[in-house]
Write a protein that holds these residues in place. Structure first.
Motif, PDB file in Angstrom:
ATOM      1  N   LYS A 186     -51.218 -12.994  -0.458  1.00 53.93           N
ATOM      2  CA  LYS A 186     -50.471 -12.825  -1.697  1.00 53.93           C
ATOM      3  C   LYS A 186     -49.734 -11.481  -1.709  1.00 53.93           C
ATOM      4  O   LYS A 186     -48.725 -11.319  -2.392  1.00 53.93           O
ATOM      5  CB  LYS A 186     -51.424 -12.894  -2.891  1.00 53.93           C
ATOM      6  CG  LYS A 186     -50.742 -13.039  -4.249  1.00 53.93           C
ATOM      7  CD  LYS A 186     -50.199 -14.441  -4.445  1.00 53.93           C
ATOM      8  CE  LYS A 186     -49.754 -14.688  -5.878  1.00 53.93           C
ATOM      9  NZ  LYS A 186     -49.097 -15.994  -6.032  1.00 53.93           N
ATOM     10  N   THR A 189     -47.278  -8.521  -0.564  1.00 53.24           N
ATOM     11  CA  THR A 189     -45.953  -8.568   0.044  1.00 53.24           C
ATOM     12  C   THR A 189     -46.062  -8.006   1.452  1.00 53.24           C
ATOM     13  O   THR A 189     -46.380  -6.835   1.650  1.00 53.24           O
ATOM     14  CB  THR A 189     -44.945  -7.751  -0.784  1.00 53.24           C
ATOM     15  OG1 THR A 189     -44.898  -8.296  -2.108  1.00 53.24           O
ATOM     16  CG2 THR A 189     -43.571  -7.814  -0.168  1.00 53.24           C
ATOM     17  N   SER A 203     -49.107 -18.399   3.227  1.00 51.01           N
ATOM     18  CA  SER A 203     -48.353 -17.364   2.516  1.00 51.01           C
ATOM     19  C   SER A 203     -47.989 -17.884   1.130  1.00 51.01           C
ATOM     20  O   SER A 203     -47.427 -18.973   1.001  1.00 51.01           O
ATOM     21  CB  SER A 203     -47.074 -16.993   3.273  1.00 51.01           C
ATOM     22  OG  SER A 203     -46.291 -16.080   2.523  1.00 51.01           O
ATOM     23  N   PRO A 216     -46.311 -15.805  -1.716  1.00 51.54           N
ATOM     24  CA  PRO A 216     -45.818 -14.527  -2.252  1.00 51.54           C
ATOM     25  C   PRO A 216     -45.769 -14.497  -3.770  1.00 51.54           C
ATOM     26  O   PRO A 216     -45.568 -15.524  -4.430  1.00 51.54           O
ATOM     27  CB  PRO A 216     -44.414 -14.403  -1.655  1.00 51.54           C
ATOM     28  CG  PRO A 216     -44.018 -15.802  -1.308  1.00 51.54           C
ATOM     29  CD  PRO A 216     -45.282 -16.502  -0.932  1.00 51.54           C
ATOM     30  N   GLU A 265     -42.801 -15.889   3.814  1.00 53.03           N
ATOM     31  CA  GLU A 265     -42.879 -14.428   3.876  1.00 53.03           C
ATOM     32  C   GLU A 265     -41.514 -13.790   3.688  1.00 53.03           C
ATOM     33  O   GLU A 265     -41.379 -12.762   3.001  1.00 53.03           O
ATOM     34  CB  GLU A 265     -43.490 -14.002   5.217  1.00 53.03           C
ATOM     35  CG  GLU A 265     -44.970 -14.372   5.352  1.00 53.03           C
ATOM     36  CD  GLU A 265     -45.501 -14.204   6.770  1.00 53.03           C
ATOM     37  OE1 GLU A 265     -46.733 -14.134   6.925  1.00 53.03           O
ATOM     38  OE2 GLU A 265     -44.680 -14.163   7.719  1.00 53.03           O
ATOM     39  N   LYS A 286     -39.775 -13.662  -0.096  1.00 56.36           N
ATOM     40  CA  LYS A 286     -40.081 -12.544  -1.003  1.00 56.36           C
ATOM     41  C   LYS A 286     -39.205 -11.332  -0.708  1.00 56.36           C
ATOM     42  O   LYS A 286     -38.611 -10.737  -1.609  1.00 56.36           O
ATOM     43  CB  LYS A 286     -41.564 -12.174  -0.878  1.00 56.36           C
ATOM     44  CG  LYS A 286     -41.979 -10.919  -1.656  1.00 56.36           C
ATOM     45  CD  LYS A 286     -41.695 -11.067  -3.162  1.00 56.36           C
ATOM     46  CE  LYS A 286     -41.943  -9.790  -3.923  1.00 56.36           C
ATOM     47  NZ  LYS A 286     -43.353  -9.428  -4.029  1.00 56.36           N
ATOM     48  N   TYR A 287     -39.103 -10.964   0.554  1.00 57.12           N
ATOM     49  CA  TYR A 287     -38.296  -9.799   0.916  1.00 57.12           C
ATOM     50  C   TYR A 287     -36.819 -10.033   0.625  1.00 57.12           C
ATOM     51  O   TYR A 287     -36.122  -9.136   0.125  1.00 57.12           O
ATOM     52  CB  TYR A 287     -38.487  -9.464   2.398  1.00 57.12           C
ATOM     53  CG  TYR A 287     -39.714  -8.641   2.672  1.00 57.12           C
ATOM     54  CD1 TYR A 287     -39.764  -7.298   2.313  1.00 57.12           C
ATOM     55  CD2 TYR A 287     -40.823  -9.190   3.285  1.00 57.12           C
ATOM     56  CE1 TYR A 287     -40.895  -6.527   2.566  1.00 57.12           C
ATOM     57  CE2 TYR A 287     -41.950  -8.431   3.551  1.00 57.12           C
ATOM     58  CZ  TYR A 287     -41.981  -7.102   3.179  1.00 57.12           C
ATOM     59  OH  TYR A 287     -43.107  -6.356   3.425  1.00 57.12           O
ATOM     60  N   ASP A 319     -39.889  -2.861  -0.341  1.00 58.47           N
ATOM     61  CA  ASP A 319     -39.495  -4.122   0.259  1.00 58.47           C
ATOM     62  C   ASP A 319     -38.135  -4.028   0.942  1.00 58.47           C
ATOM     63  O   ASP A 319     -37.911  -4.630   2.000  1.00 58.47           O
ATOM     64  CB  ASP A 319     -39.478  -5.226  -0.802  1.00 58.47           C
ATOM     65  CG  ASP A 319     -40.861  -5.514  -1.357  1.00 58.47           C
ATOM     66  OD1 ASP A 319     -41.837  -4.932  -0.845  1.00 58.47           O
ATOM     67  OD2 ASP A 319     -40.964  -6.295  -2.322  1.00 58.47           O
TER      68      ASP A 319
END
Length: 432
Positions: A119, A121, A148, A150, A201, A204-205, A264
């Motif tokens: 969870k 980041t 994953s 996020p 993954e 999120k970024y 991030d």
């Protein structure tokens, strides 16, 4: 379901209490005994609207517990969430030591099949990294899967975001385990995206980096507005009404801060560089954000003729309203610059003063905005708290010695401020 949540920071605590509120049995684990004792007393280690009430109710009803016993929590649980910190290193990469530590702890305790959910980041490839750590360190030859999932929580509205997310992203190695995690979120009836682990993954970024780009773009336009005598509020209103763009994250100000966007953006840039991709848009975004508070401070210093002997009322300390988080808060830049210039800071924030005292114990902390403004040469607004938006301007002016107000969040109408007797300075707005 029986769920273990490792880490009791913003993400872990909110995740744990929401799952408990949905009817699951949740054990939240933290290695800090003092923090666990604090939570068991019903005291929150962070400020988040609505969190304390939810924790208290679910703890009293027996669905939410806090412990330092990772082994016991893992053995009791079907699904284990890793919600530990992933701070940035100096080179922009992500420090994965806490994730690795959690994975090692899980490996040592696993006694049957478990679903391990990242969870936190984390960079692309963390799912494979966690699997490798667990496979290398497990004491029993039991199967497991790594997923994953996020988080997209905003500090200050994390409870609402957790209960009403725009989307729920589940990156899983197969459909069966994806559906097991999806089952946890089914009561929320929100859009679900099921994908592979690496894509989840990166979602999120990519999301946070894109929002950072919007903020830095708005600030760049603000800087042009100041040069050509335009008003960035009106400009961004016109831009944001384009449905292809939208109005969110187009508010000019001192730039983004907190625990997510800076970290991030830097981590995604580091990932791009590590695979040989040049990412000039993101580089420019980060540079623009770094420069924005510097421009603001130079403006203050120029208008006041330097900081020496000047008393500055600093209104707001946290990086944003409705939180006590001081991570990458722009107030810290202002405080450092004023002190370096032999000026005096008197600060007020409704929530974050105790956290700021740990960083700058030498400045004065006031009981109210008006107390901070007493005898001040200038007032500097850096956090968009509602009580600052609705402040009594006559009372503020009467308290101050000077007339300058530097509005780092564009809370006030320039003409109204001028009529109240202030010399007003916004971001991307004319002072004339």
């Amino acid at each position: 379901m029986n769920i273990c949540v490792i880490g009791t920071g913003y993400v872990g605590l909110v995740t744990g209490v929401i799952f408990a509120d949905l009817g699951n049995e949740v054990i939240c684990v933290d290695k800090l005994e003092a923090k666990v004792e604090q939570l068991n007393r019903g005291e929150m280690p962070i400020y988040e609207p609505g969190l304390e009430e939810l924790v208290q109710r679910n703890a009293e009803e027996g669905r939410l517990t806090f412990t330092t016993d990772l082994d016991g929590a893992v053995r009791k649980s079907e699904i284990i969430y890793i919600c530990v910190g992933t701070p940035p290193r100096e080179d922009g990469s992500t420090d994965m030591s806490q994730v690795e530590g959690a994975a090692r702890g899980i490996a040592a305790a696993m006694d049957r099949y478990k679903v391990i959910v990242n969870k936190s980041t984390v960079p692309v490839g963390t799912g494979s990294f966690v699997r490798e750590v667990i496979e290398t360190n497990r004491r029993r030859n039991v199967d497991f899967d790594v997923v994953s999932n996020p988080e997209f929580l905003r500090e200050g509205s994390a409870i609402q975001d957790a209960l009403n997310p725009d989307r729920i992203v589940i990156g899983a190695p197969n459909q069966i385990v994806a559906l097991k995690v999806l089952e946890l979120y089914a009561p929320l009836e929100r859009p679900m995206i099921i994908t592979d682990v690496a894509s989840a993954e990166l979602i999120k970024y990519a999301s946070n980096a894109f929002l950072a780009v919007k903020i830095s773009f708005a600030n760049s336009i603000a800087n042009i507005c100041e040069a050509v005598n335009a008003d960035v509020i009106q400009v961004m209103k016109g831009v944001g009404q384009d449905r292809r763009i939208g109005p969110a994250f187009l508010n000019a100000g001192l730039g983004y801060g907190g625990s997510c966007f800076p970290k991030d953006s830097s981590s995604l840039l580091h990932t791009a560089q590590s695979v040989g991709y040049d990412f000039p848009i993101l580089e420019a975004t980060i540079k623009t954000n770094d420069e924005q508070p510097k421009r603001f401070i130079k403006k203050i210093e120029k208008e006041l003729g330097g900081f020496k002997g000047k008393k500055i009322a600093l209104l707001g300390l946290a990086f944003k309203a409705n939180t006590d988080d001081m991570r990458d808060a722009k107030s810290l830049d202002v405080i450092a610059a004023v002190l370096a210039g032999d000026g005096e800071i008197v600060a007020f924030d409704p929530i974050a003063m105790e956290n700021c005292k740990k960083i700058f114990p030498q400045i004065t902390y006031a009981k109210s905005a008006f107390d901070a403004a007493e005898g001040a040469d200038a007032a500097v607004v850096v956090t968009e708290w509602n009580e600052f938006k609705q402040i009594n301007l006559e009372k503020l002016k009467a308290a101050m010695k000077g007339s300058h107000v530097f509005d780092g969040r564009n809370l006030y109408d320039p003409e109204k401020m001028r009529r109240a007797g202030f010399v007003y300075h916004g971001i991307g707005r004319t002072s004339k």
